[in-house]
Design an enzyme around this catalytic site. Structure first.
Site, mmCIF file in Angstrom:
data_model
loop_
_atom_site.group_PDB
_atom_site.id
_atom_site.type_symbol
_atom_site.label_atom_id
_atom_site.label_comp_id
_atom_site.label_asym_id
_atom_site.label_seq_id
_atom_site.Cartn_x
_atom_site.Cartn_y
_atom_site.Cartn_z
ATOM 1 N N LYS A 178 19.951 14.788 33.094
ATOM 2 C CA LYS A 178 20.229 13.363 32.924
ATOM 3 C C LYS A 178 18.969 12.504 32.956
ATOM 4 O O LYS A 178 18.932 11.422 32.372
ATOM 5 C CB LYS A 178 21.221 12.885 33.995
ATOM 6 C CG LYS A 178 22.618 13.452 33.815
ATOM 7 C CD LYS A 178 23.583 12.928 34.869
ATOM 8 C CE LYS A 178 24.975 13.465 34.655
ATOM 9 N NZ LYS A 178 25.947 12.971 35.654
ATOM 10 N N LYS A 180 32.321 23.328 25.195
ATOM 11 C CA LYS A 180 33.420 22.887 26.049
ATOM 12 C C LYS A 180 33.983 21.561 25.555
ATOM 13 O O LYS A 180 33.246 20.675 25.120
ATOM 14 C CB LYS A 180 32.918 22.738 27.487
ATOM 15 C CG LYS A 180 34.012 22.416 28.498
ATOM 16 C CD LYS A 180 33.433 22.334 29.910
ATOM 17 C CE LYS A 180 34.499 21.982 30.925
ATOM 18 N NZ LYS A 180 33.950 21.890 32.302
ATOM 19 N N LYS A 209 35.412 14.631 26.998
ATOM 20 C CA LYS A 209 35.868 13.279 26.656
ATOM 21 C C LYS A 209 34.731 12.407 26.137
ATOM 22 O O LYS A 209 34.966 11.343 25.556
ATOM 23 C CB LYS A 209 36.529 12.622 27.860
ATOM 24 C CG LYS A 209 35.653 12.524 29.097
ATOM 25 C CD LYS A 209 36.470 12.130 30.313
ATOM 26 C CE LYS A 209 35.661 12.272 31.590
ATOM 27 N NZ LYS A 209 36.477 12.092 32.800
#
Length: 338
Positions: free
Chosen positions: A111, A200, A203
């Site tokens: 991140k 995977k 969302k």
């Protein structure tokens, strides 16, 4: 009963992959364990959030928990920020872990990569101690997580061992050592993207056709299943390595109907992908419709707030006791806390 803790960020509407990989298991586990299901909203603010949208997402996730079958009479459902012990215990955890341990976290590396040093929130580095606090406050024996959280669980176990060795005794440990529960991939522990079955389902996928949201309407679900990537053979068989697309759809079909994958393969042995996809879409719609009905019922009434108020009160009683043990152990306050 053994205790289970699970925390999920309110970062958007869960996908059917989130349901199959986690929420479905939560419903089954609550009959055999004492369960604490937490909406971890404090974790969500490690990145900037729209405050009104975040509050809506918190309530939406809580409503979905109940709508899919989590029973507040059996399980404790609550919001992290409404139990102050989480933040207080996280500080004690931070003071008993090393910076090097946190900097090695894969998610922090991923991140923060490409961001200017001054542009990275300190919360991205220090949120693992908050996750540790979430777990230990409820004396969790078992924590169901995905593969991507395995490293954080290792930090949790290392911390518990270190804290008990430093402040407790072998006969009287202060904190409970949690075990890790990772769902089996073939049992739906890892649902893949409908458009790229090597990745995977997420969302946050920029291609909305890659996932089915738990709040997608019937027509949207049908369209997404029709466009799901398969292969050119036209033969329905379970072979994740060579036929990941149809294998992924078989896992989804099995999960929403309770029919075994072998049974589904036999049923559609003489059918093409078109018939299979049609039936799968209808099965998902049939499965998700009552969830939608219950969800919107909760969102349009005071019932959800009552459930969350009761959940927070129950959670505070347990969390505060653990926090006091930790505070006593490190010497905080003017006197022994009870």
């Amino acid at each position: 009963m053994d205790i289970i803790f699970s925390g999920v960020q309110p970062s958007g509407v869960p996908t059917i992959g989130n349901y199959i990989g986690a929420m479905k298991q939560f419903v089954e586990l609550q009959d055999r364990y004492q369960c604490y299901f937490c909406i971890v909203d404090e974790h969500a603010i490690t990145v900037p959030q729209d405050r009104l949208k975040l509050r809506q997402q918190i309530l939406s996730l809580a409503a979905l928990y109940i709508a899919v079958g989590i029973d507040p009479r059996k399980s404790t459902v609550f919001i992290q920020s409404e139990v102050s012990a989480h933040a207080e215990a996280a500080w004690i955890v931070q003071c008993n872990v090393q910076i090097g341990e946190l900097e090695r976290m894969t998610q922090f590396k991923d991140k923060s990569q490409g961001s200017a040093r001054g542009g990275v929130s300190a919360g991205l580095l220090t949120y693992p101690p908050l996750m540790v606090a979430d777990i230990i406050l409820y004396n969790a024996d078992l924590v169901p997580v995905g593969e991507d959280q395995k490293q954080h669980m290792e930090l949790t176990r290392d911390f518990v061992q270190r804290f008990n060795n430093r402040y407790g005794t072998e006969k009287q440990p202060i904190l409970t050592m949690p075990e890790v529960k990772i769902p089996d991939k073939d049992a739906g522990g890892r649902i893949m993207s409908l458009q790229d079955p090597t990745k995977k389902m997420s969302k946050s996928d920029k291609n909305a056709k890659g996932f089915i949201s738990m709040l997608d309407d019937a027509d949207t679900i049908r369209k997404k299943i029709r466009s799901a990537v398969t292969d050119s053979s036209g033969k329905i068989e379970f072979d994740p390595e060579n036929k990941p697309g149809i294998s992924n759809l078989l896992v989804i079909y099995s999960s929403v109907t309770g029919r075994s994958i072998n049974e589904l393969v036999d049923t559609y042995a003489d059918s093409g992908y078109g018939d299979f996809k049609h039936d799968l879409a209808e099965a998902i719609v049939e499965f998700i419709t009552p969830i939608h009905e219950r969800y919107f019922e909760l969102m349009d009434s005071d019932e959800l707030n009552l459930i969350l108020d009761e959940g927070a009160e129950k959670a505070r009683k347990v969390a505060d006791k653990t926090l006091r043990r930790m505070q006593n152990a490190v010497g905080l306050g003017r006197k022994q806390r009870r």
